[in-house]
Design a protein around this motif. Sequence first.
Motif: not given
Length: 277
Positions: A103, A108, A113, A164, A168
């Motif tokens: 990732v 993602t 993912l 994730w 993120s």
Amino acid sequence: MNSTVSQFNYGMITPVVAFLMACAGAALGLRCTTRSVRMGAQGRRGPWLTLGAICIGSGIWTMHFIAMIGFTIDGASIRYDMALTFLSLGVAVAVVLLGVFIVGYRGTSPLTLGVAGVVTGAGVAAMHYIGMYGMKFAGHMSFDPVTVGLSVLIAVTAATAALWAAVSLHTLASAAAASVIMGVAVTGMHYTGMAAMSVHVDAGSRVQGQSSMDLLFSLIPMVGGPIVVLVLAAVIVMFDPDMLVGNDPVQNIQGQGQEPEAASVADTRPTASWPSL
């Protein structure tokens, strides 16, 4: 004969400490991977991604082992196979490293993912069951396949969410919340996997290996390595203002009237919203 097992021989001390270690590893790992994503040159991401994976993997493995200290079997002494115990640590770090690199460099997207989450989650579950296989006593274990499947599903879900979040979530508050959720998930995976196990004891037999406390003392030199890594990662977070407060270098550049290259922005600022399925 079937035997009664206990997960909480020392009360709530072991599950609480195990949970805190999982949260600590996740928190430090998330901050390190956040730093890697913000690096403009992808060639410099590797060390940060590696450090983040080591933090997360070490936290998961330490959670598992601390929780196992509280595990007892009535009428049987538990010993541990050192080689398999070490192998489970290596598996934990390796699978998290693989997922983080996927990732970290590929982004993602739902497909990326999903693949990374399945690989990492299955690996974390494998770490758990390798550790269980390394537990030796006078008897044998059996597992309920439905509950085992549930534990793997929890591991995959937790791994997907963790990966994730790793690339993120940029703010300290969001990373802290994600770390707590991850701590709950991986600790829940452990105890779900333990609930899948039934124990059958052969009375009067003896096994070779080390007791949990003997193993703990023998592991101190090895455990010292992951602990040092976690401490160093904590120091990095404490003394890196951008990581601590969640400042975005790209936003800072734009605020000064400079326009970063489009490719650089795309590389360093993955979306913070959950990817649509």
